[in-house]
Design an enzyme around this catalytic site. Structure first.
Site, mmCIF file in Angstrom:
data_model
loop_
_atom_site.group_PDB
_atom_site.id
_atom_site.type_symbol
_atom_site.label_atom_id
_atom_site.label_comp_id
_atom_site.label_asym_id
_atom_site.label_seq_id
_atom_site.Cartn_x
_atom_site.Cartn_y
_atom_site.Cartn_z
ATOM 1 N N CYS A 112 31.019 14.484 6.042
ATOM 2 C CA CYS A 112 30.483 15.123 4.842
ATOM 3 C C CYS A 112 29.213 15.933 5.132
ATOM 4 C CB CYS A 112 30.283 14.064 3.761
ATOM 5 S SG CYS A 112 30.301 14.707 2.084
ATOM 6 N N HIS A 113 28.061 15.522 4.594
ATOM 7 C CA HIS A 113 26.792 16.217 4.817
ATOM 8 C C HIS A 113 26.072 15.723 6.078
ATOM 9 C CE1 HIS A 113 27.437 17.281 0.584
ATOM 10 N NE2 HIS A 113 26.594 18.272 0.794
#
Length: 189
Positions: A112-113
């Site tokens: 994800c991030h």
């Protein structure tokens, strides 16, 4: 219980704002494969997890990253969450800890991030990685190639886009952690 990670210790590096499921599902996968997960953070105490933008559970920190060495671990997981990697990438000890895994050719899983910390660690030049789509420009500016795939592996660096990818991500990080060091990974740092 499976044993492919028996005797292996896997670092999970997270700070406030970590996406809970991106911490707990890989953690379970490591445990179910016989490995020992350990939660590291920039401060002692607990890490506040989130379900997207809502507070979720807290998790006890096993060790602060400034007291940790990549040499003591067989792999690293960098969960996402929007705030989590933003806190990590501003901490010199966290960034150095992440970079050390690449210098030592040890497998890393990121979702994800989470790649924001990899951008700061300057380990993406010449690598292909996937992530949450909004990180594409940051990854490309750091010299990496961004792809939109459920899971992507590049010389021991396993990446995924979001919580929907967790089943594939968890299976692949267990495989990569079991495989161990990747000589090509260190050569590219």
């Amino acid at each position: 219980m499976a044993t492919e990670l028996a005797g292996k210790k896997i670092a999970f590096l997270a700070a406030e704002g970590v996406e809970q499921v991106e911490l707990t599902e890989p953690w379970k996968a490591v445990e179910q494969a016989g490995g020992t997960p350990e939660l590291l953070s920039v401060e002692d105490g607990e890490v506040q997890a989130f379900n997207h933008l809502d507070k979720a559970d807290t998790f006890k920190v096993d060790k602060i990253v400034s007291d940790a060495s990549a040499a003591d671990y067989d792999g690293l997981v960098l969960p996402g969450g929007v705030a989590n990697p933003d806190f990590l990438r501003t901490d010199e000890d966290a960034v150095a800890f992440v970079r050390a895994f690449f210098e030592q050719a040890k497998p890393v899983g990121v979702i994800c991030h989470g790649p924001w910390t990899l951008v700061e660690a300057d380990v993406l030049k010449g690598r292909t990685i996937t992530s949450w789509p909004s990180l594409r420009t940051d990854i490309e500016n750091a010299g990496g190639t961004w792809v939109d795939e459920e899971v992507h592996v590049d010389n021991g660096l396993t990446s995924s886009r979001n919580p929907d990818d967790l089943p594939a991500f968890c299976a692949k990080i267990v495989e990569e952690f079991a495989e161990g060091k990747h000589a090509e990974q260190a050569a590219s740092v």
